[in-house]
Write an enzyme that holds these catalytic residues in place. Structure first.
Site, PDB file in Angstrom:
ATOM      1  N   ARG A  51     -40.545 116.372 103.579  1.00  0.00           N
ATOM      2  CA  ARG A  51     -40.630 114.937 103.892  1.00  0.00           C
ATOM      3  C   ARG A  51     -41.062 114.154 102.651  1.00  0.00           C
ATOM      4  O   ARG A  51     -40.568 113.076 102.366  1.00  0.00           O
ATOM      5  CB  ARG A  51     -41.603 114.671 105.058  1.00  0.00           C
ATOM      6  CG  ARG A  51     -41.871 113.183 105.221  1.00  0.00           C
ATOM      7  CD  ARG A  51     -42.452 112.741 106.571  1.00  0.00           C
ATOM      8  NE  ARG A  51     -43.305 113.688 107.231  1.00  0.00           N
ATOM      9  CZ  ARG A  51     -44.567 113.994 106.864  1.00  0.00           C
ATOM     10  NH1 ARG A  51     -45.120 113.392 105.828  1.00  0.00           N
ATOM     11  NH2 ARG A  51     -45.246 114.890 107.525  1.00  0.00           N
ATOM     12  N   TYR A 104     -25.891  90.940 109.216  1.00  0.00           N
ATOM     13  CA  TYR A 104     -25.496  92.121 109.988  1.00  0.00           C
ATOM     14  C   TYR A 104     -26.208  92.070 111.344  1.00  0.00           C
ATOM     15  O   TYR A 104     -27.424  91.842 111.401  1.00  0.00           O
ATOM     16  CB  TYR A 104     -25.888  93.382 109.211  1.00  0.00           C
ATOM     17  CG  TYR A 104     -25.664  94.647 109.986  1.00  0.00           C
ATOM     18  CD1 TYR A 104     -24.381  95.068 110.306  1.00  0.00           C
ATOM     19  CD2 TYR A 104     -26.734  95.424 110.414  1.00  0.00           C
ATOM     20  CE1 TYR A 104     -24.167  96.222 111.032  1.00  0.00           C
ATOM     21  CE2 TYR A 104     -26.534  96.587 111.136  1.00  0.00           C
ATOM     22  CZ  TYR A 104     -25.245  96.980 111.442  1.00  0.00           C
ATOM     23  OH  TYR A 104     -25.035  98.130 112.164  1.00  0.00           O
ATOM     24  N   LYS A 199     -21.665 103.243 104.586  1.00  0.00           N
ATOM     25  CA  LYS A 199     -20.471 102.448 104.339  1.00  0.00           C
ATOM     26  C   LYS A 199     -19.803 102.872 103.016  1.00  0.00           C
ATOM     27  O   LYS A 199     -19.398 104.007 102.898  1.00  0.00           O
ATOM     28  CB  LYS A 199     -20.836 100.962 104.390  1.00  0.00           C
ATOM     29  CG  LYS A 199     -21.751 100.592 105.568  1.00  0.00           C
ATOM     30  CD  LYS A 199     -21.100 100.796 106.934  1.00  0.00           C
ATOM     31  CE  LYS A 199     -22.093 100.672 108.089  1.00  0.00           C
ATOM     32  NZ  LYS A 199     -22.879  99.446 108.138  1.00  0.00           N
TER      33      LYS A 199
HETATM   34  C1  LIG Z   1     -24.097  99.006 108.694  1.00  0.00           C
HETATM   35  C2  LIG Z   1     -24.959  98.022 108.018  1.00  0.00           C
HETATM   36  C3  LIG Z   1     -26.360  98.112 108.074  1.00  0.00           C
HETATM   37  C4  LIG Z   1     -27.056  99.181 108.894  1.00  0.00           C
HETATM   38  O1  LIG Z   1     -26.811 100.455 108.386  1.00  0.00           O
HETATM   39  P1  LIG Z   1     -26.782 101.807 109.283  1.00  0.00           P
HETATM   40  O2  LIG Z   1     -26.501 102.855 108.272  1.00  0.00           O
HETATM   41  O3  LIG Z   1     -25.711 101.631 110.299  1.00  0.00           O
HETATM   42  O4  LIG Z   1     -28.118 101.928 109.922  1.00  0.00           O
HETATM   43  C5  LIG Z   1     -27.095  97.174 107.380  1.00  0.00           C
HETATM   44  N1  LIG Z   1     -26.505  96.192 106.676  1.00  0.00           N
HETATM   45  C6  LIG Z   1     -25.165  96.070 106.609  1.00  0.00           C
HETATM   46  C7  LIG Z   1     -24.574  94.973 105.814  1.00  0.00           C
HETATM   47  C8  LIG Z   1     -24.352  96.970 107.277  1.00  0.00           C
HETATM   48  O5  LIG Z   1     -23.029  96.835 107.219  1.00  0.00           O
END
Ligand SMILES: *Cc1c(COP(=O)(O)O)cnc(C)c1O
Length: 372
Positions: A51, A104, A199
């Protein structure tokens, strides 16, 4: 290896190479071990318990720090965990945060939740001028996403940071949409950058993760303490997948952007489309149809685009924010900045541009006479 010595494409491709002192593995070794032998009493190899620190995670954390011009990097279990790390690690009860309305949906939901629990107060701004006016009131933190999601409006990180620092506020930028290839907020004056690595950075729709890069000793220490204490660290296999994804980010993003530009041109000339929202950079494009009534059929007719709720991967996706990503933002609030039931959001993949354009054209195929 610093940014000034190497170009970003080189840094990306080389992540983890030369990190294996034992055998010279080119590919980053994956350390699943949760515990590490102490060489002796009061001695450590640098790794005691996973951790707190893990060799595979360290490769990723160092990479995001270098790529974003930060002093320290952190890998978290999701993008939301990265946002939570920053908000709860840097703020105290009763602090005020200035943020944007066009955000978001998950960030909005979390901020709203924290406010309801009485932790912090959030002010949501629509324009840069509103942000500047709120900064004058002396918030503790400014949290922006640029370009905004899904309306693709860019905010001036340098000017916001300059003004925020005058009142002693910390500036946090969600850089998920642009990645450090297009925009490096810390270089422009921000203090902390966060990413949903799920992403573009991961890039293959196969791993959930978050990344943070920060600068300033006080901020770095608070974030390190918070992450080790709360335990929202990223597991080694996810770190390894994200390292692998990062290596091809530069070439992927070239194709994402090429496809976005081809689609923008096609959408702007399409009789069923009212408006296209594109910042001119990156792979994300939103658009409004003239008649929301065609959306159901159009989504069913797409053959290459997948109707799904994410972005930044090699496969092209299309999202309906109204019922998906932004469903938790009240309708009236969304309408204020143009996010109506006519808006769709595209994440261009790395397929061939002509195929993507043809797919959109056939799916949104309405007779010109219907709209002229
Ligand atoms: C998807 C997303 C998040 C959250 O991320 P996760 O990995 O789904 O928890 C935050 N900000 C933006 C701009 C996103 O597209």
């Amino acid at each position: 290896m610093t940014m000034t010595e190497r170009h970003i494409e080189t840094l990306l491709a080389q992540i983890g190479n030369r990190s294996d002192k034992a055998y010279g593995a080119i590919n980053t070794p994956l350390y699943f071990s949760t515990a590490y032998k102490h060489p002796g009493l009061g001695e450590s190899t640098g790794y005691d318990y996973t951790r707190t620190a893990n060799p595979t995670r360290d490769v990723l954390q160092e990479a995001i720090a270098v790529l974003e011009y930060g002093e320290q990097g952190f890998a978290t279990s999701s993008g939301m965990a990265a946002i939570q790390l920053v908000i709860e690690g840097l703020l105290s009860h009763g602090d005020t945060v200035v943020t944007l309305q066009d955000l978001y949906g998950g960030s909005y939901r979390y901020f709203h939740h924290m406010e309801e629990k009485g932790f912090c107060n959030f002010t949501y701004c629509l324009t840069e001028d509103e942000v500047y006016a709120e900064i004058e009131k002396g918030p503790k933190l400014v949290f922006i996403e640029t370009p905004t999601n899904p309306m693709m409006v860019e905010f001036d990180i340098a000017e916001i940071s300059k003004r925020a620092h005058v009142v002693g506020a910390v500036v946090v930028v969600d850089n998920t949409f642009y990645t450090p290839l297009i925009q490096r907020p810390l270089e422009e004056g921000a203090d902390v950058v966060i990413h949903s690595a799920t992403k573009y950075i991961g890039g293959h729709n196969d791993v959930l993760g978050g990344l943070v890069a920060s600068k300033g000793q006080d901020i770095n220490e608070k974030l390190a303490f918070q992450l080790n204490t709360t335990g929202a660290t990223l597991d080694p296999f996810a770190c390894w997948l994200i390292v692998r994804g990062l290596k091809t980010l530069a070439v992927r993003l070239q194709q994402h952007e090429k496809n976005a530009k081809a689609l923008v041109e096609a959408l702007e000339n399409h009789p069923a489309i009212e408006k296209v929202y594109y910042s001119g950079r990156g792979g994300m494009v939103s658009f409004a149809v003239k008649d929301a009534g065609i959306i159901r059929d159009a989504l069913n007719s797409l053959k290459i685009f997948t109707f799904a709720e994410s972005l930044g991967g090699v496969e092209s996706l299309i999202t309906y924010p109204e019922t998906q990503t932004h469903a938790d933002i009240p309708t009236e609030l969304r309408a204020q900045y143009g996010l109506t039931d006519k808006v769709l959001r595209i994440s261009t993949g790395i397929e061939n541009s002509d195929d993507l354009v043809a797919d959109i054209n056939q799916a949104f195929n309405v007779k010109k006479s219907d709209y002229l």
